[in-house]
Design a protein around this motif. Sequence first.
Motif, mmCIF file in Angstrom:
data_model
loop_
_atom_site.group_PDB
_atom_site.id
_atom_site.type_symbol
_atom_site.label_atom_id
_atom_site.label_comp_id
_atom_site.label_asym_id
_atom_site.label_seq_id
_atom_site.Cartn_x
_atom_site.Cartn_y
_atom_site.Cartn_z
ATOM 1 N N ASP A 84 0.866 -1.177 0.000
ATOM 2 C CA ASP A 84 0.000 0.000 0.000
ATOM 3 C C ASP A 84 0.901 1.225 0.000
ATOM 4 O OD1 ASP A 84 -2.357 -1.548 0.235
ATOM 5 O OD2 ASP A 84 -2.117 -1.645 2.399
ATOM 6 N N THR A 86 1.111 5.201 -0.029
ATOM 7 C CA THR A 86 0.310 6.380 0.275
ATOM 8 C C THR A 86 0.902 7.602 -0.419
ATOM 9 O OG1 THR A 86 -0.320 5.479 2.424
ATOM 10 C CG2 THR A 86 -0.580 7.852 2.127
ATOM 11 N N GLY A 95 4.547 7.036 2.643
ATOM 12 C CA GLY A 95 4.793 5.762 3.305
ATOM 13 C C GLY A 95 4.338 4.587 2.470
ATOM 14 N N VAL A 97 3.272 0.381 3.113
ATOM 15 C CA VAL A 97 3.023 -0.734 4.029
ATOM 16 C C VAL A 97 3.060 -2.020 3.205
ATOM 17 C CG1 VAL A 97 1.413 -1.818 5.629
ATOM 18 C CG2 VAL A 97 1.619 0.679 5.577
ATOM 19 N N SER A 99 2.457 -5.959 3.376
ATOM 20 C CA SER A 99 1.761 -6.970 4.172
ATOM 21 C C SER A 99 1.939 -8.311 3.479
ATOM 22 C CB SER A 99 0.272 -6.645 4.293
ATOM 23 O OG SER A 99 0.085 -5.414 4.963
ATOM 24 N N LYS A 120 12.743 -7.303 3.437
ATOM 25 C CA LYS A 120 12.394 -5.884 3.310
ATOM 26 C C LYS A 120 13.653 -5.032 3.212
ATOM 27 C CE LYS A 120 11.403 -2.744 6.500
ATOM 28 N NZ LYS A 120 10.863 -2.015 7.617
ATOM 29 N N THR A 133 9.382 5.833 4.429
ATOM 30 C CA THR A 133 9.132 4.936 5.543
ATOM 31 C C THR A 133 8.394 3.704 5.035
ATOM 32 O OG1 THR A 133 8.977 6.789 7.084
ATOM 33 C CG2 THR A 133 7.995 4.687 7.792
ATOM 34 N N THR A 135 6.804 0.125 6.251
ATOM 35 C CA THR A 135 6.319 -0.642 7.385
ATOM 36 C C THR A 135 6.012 -2.053 6.917
ATOM 37 O OG1 THR A 135 5.317 1.382 8.236
ATOM 38 C CG2 THR A 135 4.557 -0.689 9.196
ATOM 39 N N LEU A 136 6.230 -3.046 7.782
ATOM 40 C CA LEU A 136 6.024 -4.433 7.421
ATOM 41 C C LEU A 136 5.068 -5.108 8.381
ATOM 42 C CD1 LEU A 136 6.852 -7.001 5.788
ATOM 43 C CD2 LEU A 136 8.698 -7.300 7.445
ATOM 44 N N ASN A 137 4.098 -5.823 7.813
ATOM 45 C CA ASN A 137 3.203 -6.706 8.565
ATOM 46 C C ASN A 137 3.414 -8.109 7.991
ATOM 47 O OD1 ASN A 137 1.919 -4.508 9.940
ATOM 48 N ND2 ASN A 137 0.716 -4.147 8.100
#
Length: 141
Positions: A84, A86, A95, A97, A99, A120, A133, A135-137
């Motif tokens: 994702d 943004t 940013g 993300v 997942s 990542k 930035t 972010t990792l899920n």
Amino acid sequence: MATIRTATTQWKGALLDGSGTVSLDTSGVGTFEVSWASRAEAANGKTSPEELIAAAHSSCFSMALSHGLAGAGTPPESLRTSADVTFQPGEGITGIVLSVQGQVPGITAEQFQQAAETAKANCPVSKALAGTTITLNAQLL
């Protein structure tokens, strides 16, 4: 041996009321419409630079994670990664993300998380986007 991949955008008009097409030249798999409205508002059947970045990032990350897991002796049965991206008009990309859900026999959730973090950090697209930035899920199924 290095490879070069090419895409070409043809744009007509000013930013807010103009539009264009982006073609994936190397693969030849398609030409896609782009516009400011599809980037900053609703997609309405058109793509955007951010969607193309999301496609590149999710596929690169999946390849890096698959390679790392296989190298550790635990190749994945399957990985499903989404990215994702943004975009904030006036600011740019704020940013990303990543997942990922994976089916990987023989490892723990903690080992999967560590492998995903390594992927990542080492995925070439993540490195190219280092100013953003990320972010990792990660979820082991």
